[in-house]
Scaffold this motif. Structure first.
Motif, PDB file in Angstrom:
ATOM      1  N   SER A 236      -0.740  73.005  66.512  1.00 61.30           N
ATOM      2  CA  SER A 236      -0.138  73.228  65.203  1.00 61.30           C
ATOM      3  C   SER A 236      -0.432  72.024  64.311  1.00 61.30           C
ATOM      4  N   GLN A 237       0.335  71.900  63.242  1.00 64.66           N
ATOM      5  CA  GLN A 237       0.245  70.779  62.316  1.00 64.66           C
ATOM      6  C   GLN A 237       1.592  70.066  62.307  1.00 64.66           C
ATOM      7  N   ALA A 238       1.578  68.760  62.532  1.00 66.22           N
ATOM      8  CA  ALA A 238       2.845  68.031  62.663  1.00 66.22           C
ATOM      9  C   ALA A 238       2.720  66.653  62.036  1.00 66.22           C
ATOM     10  N   SER A 239       3.844  66.145  61.555  1.00 66.20           N
ATOM     11  CA  SER A 239       3.879  64.774  61.031  1.00 66.20           C
ATOM     12  C   SER A 239       3.971  63.793  62.196  1.00 66.20           C
ATOM     13  N   ILE A 240       3.520  62.573  61.968  1.00 63.43           N
ATOM     14  CA  ILE A 240       3.393  61.602  63.047  1.00 63.43           C
ATOM     15  C   ILE A 240       4.736  61.076  63.532  1.00 63.43           C
ATOM     16  N   ASP A 241       5.825  61.408  62.831  1.00 57.30           N
ATOM     17  CA  ASP A 241       7.134  60.940  63.286  1.00 57.30           C
ATOM     18  C   ASP A 241       7.607  61.647  64.561  1.00 57.30           C
ATOM     19  N   ILE A 242       6.844  62.618  65.069  1.00 56.31           N
ATOM     20  CA  ILE A 242       7.175  63.210  66.374  1.00 56.31           C
ATOM     21  C   ILE A 242       7.191  62.149  67.467  1.00 56.31           C
ATOM     22  N   THR A 243       6.396  61.087  67.268  1.00 54.25           N
ATOM     23  CA  THR A 243       6.259  60.065  68.308  1.00 54.25           C
ATOM     24  C   THR A 243       7.508  59.204  68.442  1.00 54.25           C
ATOM     25  N   SER A 244       8.437  59.310  67.507  1.00 53.25           N
ATOM     26  CA  SER A 244       9.665  58.512  67.575  1.00 53.25           C
ATOM     27  C   SER A 244      10.728  59.166  68.449  1.00 53.25           C
TER      28      SER A 244
END
Length: 442
Positions: A236-244
């Motif tokens: 999908s498409q996701a913002s990089i704040d998933i890594t937090s």
């Protein structure tokens, strides 16, 4: 009543038609087809790979319009109207510029067509087609209907099923038409409907086309939990704040997520501030911490970069390419900053008298795909175009493909490696072929 649905091409190669080898099933077309009563004679044509039969009898034609396909969409519309066929235009571009679209159509759908589609058909059947309809942007497939995917049979699409869980994005990037369209709101489908849609179709390789599937971390965790027992592979498409969020990263991995398109946009903090991409600056480490987390969980990254900000130079674009090569992203897109109508970026560049092609690059006969459509501050427009194309070409060179394909994250299985290598080669062909493409065909 006979209804024809059209997916327009971008244009042509100058010497002949452009055939999109990387074409995916147009989900929005399938959704409208699923909402069309079964007693209506429905036809669908994809201009990206087949000839449109203008002489085939039909009562109404509906064309989905993006900014990049607007010129071609208007050409198609005019051909049908010359034959006396009523034309309805809808999609993102008519939402942004309804008055422009109205010049080329008998009716314009502003907003989400699915909420008003059956009304449009009923009005057309009874001879009362209105000049415009408004469908408020909201939850995808809000009535619980599913796309009709049989209309895609035999058209040579990639073997991946497109579907949607959320719509919209909470961020307000100044270049983004999605933020304008959804007014920074996020709309979420019911989980049970998503699961049913997956179970009732044949494929187990899925692409959630959400604008930012990670806008609501809680909702994404619910989706991951629902996907885990289905044994699917998905992107999908996701913002990089998933890594937090470690729990979210674990949920993504365990649910079959292979990776995400992530909008890095720039490796320059100054450019990120200019673009109002605040989430990429919250814990600024040059993305090193975030990329370490993504690798730890074995996810791939399709990195999206935009070049041409006021702080950009030819050297900074070259540095962005080096960053992408060094990190061995599975894929990377290098796009010239585009002033879409209705965005803050467009308004600012217009106020500064920096727009080229009369401020209507999407209709101008001299504009070419991925060319600069404005005057950058620290280089000439042609320099921006050339630097972006060079980055695309070098990242997709054969040595780069070999180096990226053999990264340990991409060697989890033979099947995964073979599929990834095939997509890398396909993406290389499409990137090199599309550069400088003509908009429209006339």
């Amino acid at each position: 009543m006979r209804v024809t649905l059209i997916k327009p091409n971008i244009g042509s190669m100058g010497r002949g038609p452009y055939i999109d080898e990387g074409r995916m099933e147009p989900l929005n077309i399938g959704v409208l087809a699923g909402l069309t009563p079964t007693d209506i004679d429905l036809k669908f044509y994809d201009d990206r790979m087949e000839t449109i039969p203008y002489d085939e009898p039909t009562d109404i034609v509906a064309i989905t319009v993006e900014t990049f396909t607007a010129r071609r969409a208007y050409e198609i519309a005019e051909r049908y109207r010359e034959h006396g066929v009523r034309v309805v235009l809808g999609g993102m571009h008519p939402m942004l510029l309804p008055e422009e679209a109205a010049k080329h159509a008998d009716s314009v759908v502003i907003g989400d067509a699915e909420s008003v589609w059956q009304t449009v058909l009923s009005d057309a059947m009874h001879g009362h087609l209105r000049k415009s309809y408004y469908g408020p942007p909201g939850v995808a497939q809000c009535d619980g209907s599913f796309p009709r995917r049989d209309i895609f049979n035999g058209k040579g699409y990639l073997p991946i099923t497109l579907l949607q869980y959320t719509r919209g994005c909470r961020f307000a990037c100044d270049f983004c038409a999605v933020s304008r369209y959804f007014d920074r709101r996020n709309h979420i489908r019911q989980i049970d409907q998503v699961v049913r849609e997956i179970v009732e179709q044949d494929r187990r390789f899925l692409f959630f086309v959400d604008d930012n599937i990670a806008t609501d971390h809680g909702a994404l965790k619910e989706l991951c939990a629902a996907l885990r027992p289905l044994h699917v592979s998905w992107v999908s498409q996701a913002s990089i704040d998933i890594t937090s969020d470690p729990d979210l990263m674990k949920g993504l991995r365990d649910s079959g997520c292979l990776g995400n398109v992530i909008g890095f946009e720039s490796i320059s903090p100054e450019s990120l501030r200019e673009a109002k991409k605040g989430t990429n600056l919250e814990r600024w480490t040059g993305f090193s911490d975030e990329l370490k987390v993504i690798r730890e969980y074995g996810l791939q990254t399709w990195a999206a970069f935009t070049v041409g900000y006021d702080h950009d130079t030819v050297a900074s674009i070259d540095a962005t390419l080096d960053f992408a090569l060094r990190n061995r992203f599975a894929f990377a897109a290098f796009n010239v900053l585009m002033p879409y109508p209705g965005t803050d970026l467009y308004a600012r560049l217009a106020a500064e008298d920096r727009l080229l092609y009369g401020g209507r690059w999407w209709l101008h006969p001299d504009y070419r795909f991925n060319y600069a459509s404005f005057v950058p501050k620290r280089m000439m427009p042609d320099e921006l175009t050339a630097a972006c194309h060079r980055a695309r070409a070098e990242f997709n060179s054969l040595p780069s493909i070999v180096r990226r394909a053999t990264d340990k994250n991409n060697l989890r299985s033979v099947a995964h490696f073979v599929r990834l290598l095939g997509y890398m080669r396909l993406f290389r062909r499409e990137v090199l072929k599309k550069h400088g493409m003509i908009f429209g065909k006339r």
